[in-house]
Design a protein around this motif. Structure first.
Motif, short mmCIF file in Angstrom:
data_model
loop_
_atom_site.label_atom_id
_atom_site.label_comp_id
_atom_site.label_asym_id
_atom_site.label_seq_id
_atom_site.Cartn_x
_atom_site.Cartn_y
_atom_site.Cartn_z
N ASP A 29 0.81 -1.22 0.00
CA ASP A 29 0.00 0.00 0.00
C ASP A 29 0.85 1.27 0.00
O ASP A 29 0.35 2.34 -0.32
CB ASP A 29 -0.94 0.03 1.21
N THR A 48 1.03 -9.37 2.15
CA THR A 48 -0.30 -9.97 1.98
C THR A 48 -0.28 -11.50 2.08
O THR A 48 -1.32 -12.11 2.25
CB THR A 48 -0.91 -9.61 0.62
N ARG A 54 -6.98 -18.92 1.08
CA ARG A 54 -7.76 -18.42 -0.06
C ARG A 54 -9.04 -19.22 -0.20
O ARG A 54 -9.02 -20.37 -0.59
CB ARG A 54 -6.93 -18.49 -1.33
N HIS A 60 -10.66 -11.21 -1.46
CA HIS A 60 -10.39 -9.77 -1.47
C HIS A 60 -10.96 -9.06 -0.24
O HIS A 60 -10.70 -7.90 -0.03
CB HIS A 60 -10.89 -9.15 -2.77
N ARG A 61 -11.70 -9.75 0.58
CA ARG A 61 -12.19 -9.16 1.82
C ARG A 61 -11.21 -9.33 2.96
O ARG A 61 -11.27 -8.61 3.94
CB ARG A 61 -13.53 -9.79 2.21
N THR A 65 -4.88 -5.14 2.67
CA THR A 65 -4.43 -4.07 1.78
C THR A 65 -5.64 -3.23 1.38
O THR A 65 -6.75 -3.74 1.27
CB THR A 65 -3.71 -4.64 0.54
N GLN A 66 -5.39 -1.94 1.17
CA GLN A 66 -6.48 -1.05 0.75
C GLN A 66 -6.64 -1.05 -0.77
O GLN A 66 -7.68 -0.71 -1.29
CB GLN A 66 -6.21 0.37 1.24
N TYR A 67 -5.60 -1.40 -1.47
CA TYR A 67 -5.61 -1.46 -2.92
C TYR A 67 -5.78 -2.93 -3.29
O TYR A 67 -5.51 -3.79 -2.46
CB TYR A 67 -4.28 -0.90 -3.46
N PRO A 68 -6.21 -3.26 -4.47
CA PRO A 68 -6.42 -4.69 -4.77
C PRO A 68 -5.11 -5.46 -4.99
O PRO A 68 -4.98 -6.20 -5.94
CB PRO A 68 -7.28 -4.65 -6.03
N ASP A 70 -2.70 -8.38 -4.38
CA ASP A 70 -2.90 -9.77 -4.01
C ASP A 70 -1.53 -10.42 -4.05
O ASP A 70 -0.85 -10.53 -3.05
CB ASP A 70 -3.89 -10.39 -5.00
N HIS A 74 1.60 -5.80 -10.46
CA HIS A 74 0.50 -4.85 -10.57
C HIS A 74 1.03 -3.57 -11.21
O HIS A 74 2.16 -3.17 -10.97
CB HIS A 74 -0.07 -4.49 -9.19
#
Length: 117
Positions: A29, A48, A54, A60-61, A65-68, A70, A74
C-alpha cells in the motif's frame, strides 16, 4: 521503515545513472503514498502472503491491503505515471500456522535492462 509506523524515508535514494531503482517495502500500500519526486522502476513488497488462506468469494475481503494487491505484478497509477509493484506471497504466515490454496513460494524475477541508445 514500515507503512504502519508512518516513518517512511525517501532521502536514501542513490543517483546511479542507467541502473534500475528498486524500492523494497513490506506493505504494498505504500505505492499509493510514494512522493512523485521519488523515481523508481519496480517496487517489491510482501505483507499480503497472497491471502494465506484463499477461499472463493472471500479472498479480497481478507487480504490486508487497501488497494487490490494480491500477489504478482501490478500496474498502479501514481500521478501521471504507471508504476510497477510486485507482491510476493512468500513463505511465511501470520496468525494461524496455516496456508490453504496458497502454497509457500520463493519468487525469482528476471530483470532486463533496456538497450542503450
Amino acid at each position: 521503515s514500515d507503512l504502519w509506523l508512518r516513518q517512511e524515508n525517501y532521502d536514501f535514494a542513490a543517483d546511479l545513472p542507467n541502473l534500475p531503482v528498486f524500492l523494497l517495502t513490506h506493505n504494498p500500500d505504500i505505492a499509493l503514498s510514494v512522493p512523485a519526486s521519488f523515481d523508481y522502476d519496480l517496487m517489491l513488497a510482501g505483507h499480503t502472503h497472497g491471502g494465506q488462506v484463499r477461499l472463493p468469494g472471500l479472498i479480497h475481503r481478507v487480504i490486508p491491503t487497501q488497494y487490490p494487491f494480491d500477489k504478482g505484478l501490478h500496474r498502479v497509477p501514481i500521478g501521471e505515471k504507471m508504476q510497477h509493484v510486485y507482491v510476493t506471497s512468500g513463505t511465511g504466515m501470520v496468525g494461524l500456522p496455516l496456508r490453504l490454496n496458497m502454497p509457500p513460494r520463493i519468487d525469482i524475477l528476471t530483470v532486463r535492462l533496456p538497450a542503450k541508445p
